[in-house]
Design an enzyme around this catalytic site. Structure first.
Site: not given
Ligand code: IPE
Ligand code: IPE
Ligand code: MG
Length: 252
Positions: A30, A35, A47, A75, A77-78, A81, A204, A206
């Protein structure tokens, strides 16, 4: 005191890791977005930087005695986005698999994917199948990539298959115990994770490996995933080696 005697008195903690260290490390990678944001760049830049860290982490596993590495890439849940970010991530996964296929095969890495493939595009699923196939005879590091993975979704899909086996007479409900469900999970061939690491300061899980991590040790660290390094993994494996895992029992 000679240098040799000195060394014998103070064993190198890193050198001890393979015996006491975790066999299965799972990582919630995460912090890519933050970053990138800190550098005034779009989230996808983060990414891409994050994807580059994966190779270094996979490569240091044999020296640390880590036989299984499971990484959370996307995930269930992603999908919430933006369409731009989701499409960018899917394209990154396709490119990553094509680009790393040869190196992973040659480095004796066995790759598996967990998660629901139904919602993923056909081209990506084809590449995932190809990478699994290409590395299926490797017996070095077992790398599992969680892609469109959610712990609750996995348990729901597993339960559906289990219920079908009951309905069709292959499984007696009286025989269902806590050894039964794991056989239906995506991770059925893997041991449970010993150590779960989450980067980026969030404490957490997640929806990651809910069933499998019931007794894992956890490390929540502030490092953003694109800054994570082999040295940091070494440090966490050493710290794991100092922990006392009791599994509910009391040590005599
Ligand atoms: C968890 O990160 C999923 C992955 C790292 C792929 P998220 O950024 O999606 O989790 P939340 O939304 O902060 O819980
Ligand atoms: C984790 O990084 C990668 C994925 C969940 C795909 P994030 O995209 O969640 O990065 P932050 O948490 O927004 O910084
Ligand atoms: Mg994240």
């Amino acid at each position: 005191m000679s240098q040799r005697a000195d060394t014998a008195l103070a064993p190198d903690p890193v050198a001890q890791t393979p015996d006491r260290g975790p066999k299965h490390v799972a990582i919630i990678m995460d912090g890519n977005g933050r970053w990138a944001q800190a550098r005034g760049r779009p989230r996808l830049f983060g990414h891409h930087a994050g994807a580059k860290r994966v190779r270094e982490v996979v490569e240091c596993c044999p020296a640390l005695g880590v036989k299984y590495l499971t990484i959370f890439a996307f995930s269930t849940e992603n999908w919430k986005r933006t369409q731009v970010e989701v499409a960018g991530l899917m394209s990154l996964f396709r490119r990553y698999i094509s680009k790393e296929m040869k190196a992973l095969s040659q480095r004796n890495v066995r790759v598996r994917f967990i998660g629901d493939r139904v919602r993923l595009d056909k081209k990506l699923v084809g590449l995932m199948d190809q990478l699994e196939q290409e590395t299926s005879c490797n017996d070095g590091t077992h790398l599992t990539i969680a892609l469109n993975y959610g712990g609750r979704d996995e348990v729901a899909r597993a339960t559906k298959r289990l219920a079908r086996d009951v309905a069709e007479g292959r499984l007696n409900p009286d025989d269902v115990d806590e050894e039964t469900l794991p056989k239906y999970l995506d991770t059925h061939v893997l041991p449970d994770p010993d150590l779960v690491i989450r980067t980026s300061g969030e404490a957490r899980i997640s929806n990651f490996l809910l069933w499998q991590s019931a007794y894992a040790e956890y490390e929540f660290i502030d490092t953003l995933w694109p800054d994570f390094s082999a040295e940091e993994l070494k440090r966490l494996c050493d710290a794991y080696g100092q922990r006392d895992r009791r599994f509910g029992a009391v040590k005599p």
